[in-house]
Design a protein around this motif. Sequence first.
Motif, PDB file in Angstrom:
ATOM      1  N   ASP A 151       0.831  -1.214   0.000  1.00  0.00           N
ATOM      2  CA  ASP A 151       0.000   0.000   0.000  1.00  0.00           C
ATOM      3  C   ASP A 151       0.861   1.258   0.000  1.00  0.00           C
ATOM      4  OD1 ASP A 151      -2.428  -1.434   0.060  1.00  0.00           O
ATOM      5  OD2 ASP A 151      -2.278  -1.667   2.221  1.00  0.00           O
ATOM      6  N   PHE A 152       1.925   1.223  -0.813  1.00  0.00           N
ATOM      7  CA  PHE A 152       2.824   2.376  -0.882  1.00  0.00           C
ATOM      8  C   PHE A 152       2.137   3.594  -1.501  1.00  0.00           C
ATOM      9  CE2 PHE A 152       5.834   4.799  -3.586  1.00  0.00           C
ATOM     10  CZ  PHE A 152       6.635   5.335  -2.603  1.00  0.00           C
ATOM     11  N   PHE A 153       1.349   3.347  -2.541  1.00  0.00           N
ATOM     12  CA  PHE A 153       0.702   4.458  -3.232  1.00  0.00           C
ATOM     13  C   PHE A 153      -0.571   4.868  -2.503  1.00  0.00           C
ATOM     14  CE2 PHE A 153       3.207   2.300  -6.488  1.00  0.00           C
ATOM     15  CZ  PHE A 153       3.944   3.363  -6.969  1.00  0.00           C
ATOM     16  N   THR A 154      -0.783   6.174  -2.437  1.00  0.00           N
ATOM     17  CA  THR A 154      -1.980   6.722  -1.808  1.00  0.00           C
ATOM     18  C   THR A 154      -2.711   7.571  -2.839  1.00  0.00           C
ATOM     19  OG1 THR A 154      -0.761   8.660  -1.025  1.00  0.00           O
ATOM     20  CG2 THR A 154      -0.889   6.775   0.461  1.00  0.00           C
ATOM     21  N   ALA A 155      -3.893   7.985  -2.496  1.00  0.00           N
ATOM     22  CA  ALA A 155      -4.673   8.841  -3.388  1.00  0.00           C
ATOM     23  C   ALA A 155      -5.057  10.105  -2.641  1.00  0.00           C
ATOM     24  CB  ALA A 155      -5.924   8.112  -3.883  1.00  0.00           C
ATOM     25  N   VAL A 156      -4.864  11.240  -3.293  1.00  0.00           N
ATOM     26  CA  VAL A 156      -5.294  12.512  -2.732  1.00  0.00           C
ATOM     27  C   VAL A 156      -6.301  13.146  -3.683  1.00  0.00           C
ATOM     28  CG1 VAL A 156      -3.161  12.894  -1.473  1.00  0.00           C
ATOM     29  CG2 VAL A 156      -3.392  13.763  -3.791  1.00  0.00           C
ATOM     30  N   GLU A 157      -7.061  14.032  -3.143  1.00  0.00           N
ATOM     31  CA  GLU A 157      -8.105  14.681  -3.939  1.00  0.00           C
ATOM     32  C   GLU A 157      -7.500  15.721  -4.864  1.00  0.00           C
ATOM     33  OE1 GLU A 157     -11.753  17.765  -3.079  1.00  0.00           O
ATOM     34  OE2 GLU A 157     -11.370  16.159  -1.619  1.00  0.00           O
ATOM     35  N   GLY A 158      -7.811  15.630  -6.151  1.00  0.00           N
ATOM     36  CA  GLY A 158      -7.352  16.593  -7.126  1.00  0.00           C
ATOM     37  C   GLY A 158      -8.209  17.844  -7.124  1.00  0.00           C
ATOM     38  N   PRO A 159      -7.921  18.811  -8.008  1.00  0.00           N
ATOM     39  CA  PRO A 159      -8.654  20.082  -8.008  1.00  0.00           C
ATOM     40  C   PRO A 159     -10.140  19.948  -8.311  1.00  0.00           C
ATOM     41  CG  PRO A 159      -7.193  19.920  -9.908  1.00  0.00           C
ATOM     42  CD  PRO A 159      -6.834  18.805  -8.989  1.00  0.00           C
TER      43      PRO A 159
END
Length: 406
Positions: free
Chosen positions: A347-355
């Motif tokens: 689970d190295f990659f995460t997701a963040v909210e884009g614009p």
Amino acid sequence: MSLPLAGVRVVELDDGDAQYTGMLLAILGADVVKVEPPGGAPTRSAGPFVDGIDDGAHSLPFLHYNTAKRSVVLDLARPGDRATLHELVAAADVLLDGLGPDGAAGVGLDGRTLERLAPGLVHVVVTPFGRTGPWRDYRSSDVVSMSLGGVTGQTGYDAVDDEPGTPITPVGNQPRHFGGVLAAVYAVAALRDRPAVGVRTIDVALHDSIAVSTEIPVSVWEFGGQEVFRHTGRHASAVMHNPEWQFRCADGGWLCALTLYLNDRRFAAVLDWFDGAGFAHDLHAERFVAEADRVANMPEIVAAIARFCAERDSVELFHEAQRRALPWARVQPVAAVTADPHLHDRDFFTAVEGPDGTPLPQPGLPWRGMPTVFTAGTGRVRAPRLGEDTAEVVSELRAADPVAGG
């Protein structure tokens, strides 16, 4: 589990050198308030951009390096906004300063003012060359820092026709990353031993950070008085034209197969592998039995490894080498790293909210076992929109100190 830095307040003043430090502190739970000018921090214009839109809200680097922070817009040319900044600093535990050697002083936060406003403050200053020394006011960049710090001097291509090898500079913003990590470590350490009076100033130079990250050239020179030679795709070495160890494979990929330090155990493992695969070779000859003789006849060993790799898939070679405890690895292109099953399993990659609210994948953190904003399930897990927290933060200041608010 509570976040490790929950309750720690950080004010970030930055033009780019300190934002990674702020991100690390924010991810661990600190309330990082990023103070931006009315037009936004310069890093909001750093490409590449989501959908190619350069409007201050679509910068991919900004979205990554400012995860979980809050944004306050202040025009520091106005006395009222400068007073608000001073209130923010007075209520902070850490002032993260990436504005240059005297950046904070330029907005009225010189050493004496800081001591008066915020006794016990940890002032972390991240600059290209530090606050002292003959280069303190020099400007820098990724290429400049890597070149001056010694990394470029040990990477590049082989010499050809007795002409020196051409140096190259790796990409990836390593100076700001490495210096940013060190600044975050020092900030956390300083918080455990804050002064009762005065201010503890931590001076982190990106040049220093890179200078301590070079590999063998420094030690070879210090202890042996030898300069190293650059070699294509290999470590720099005091020996010109040391053995190759990058080999093209049948799938078009490359295998980095370390042929230095081919001791008895490793060489036996190579022979066992070759024999078990039915690969024709002449490496059982007497001239390869002793390690010193193998060094003298290394071109023949290299040629055999090259033929072996040319017939096989680079991924297969990597896993088979691991089973034999050989220090060989597939040279992975960036696309392969982003698809790496091992990184995804961890689970190295995460997701963040884009614009526009769409999740954007981004690199995660290289540790497990400590809670972060990604695992806590609370708070904002994205970069702030310009000035979206100004009213909230100012309101918090006024609530905490009604007198300061007039």
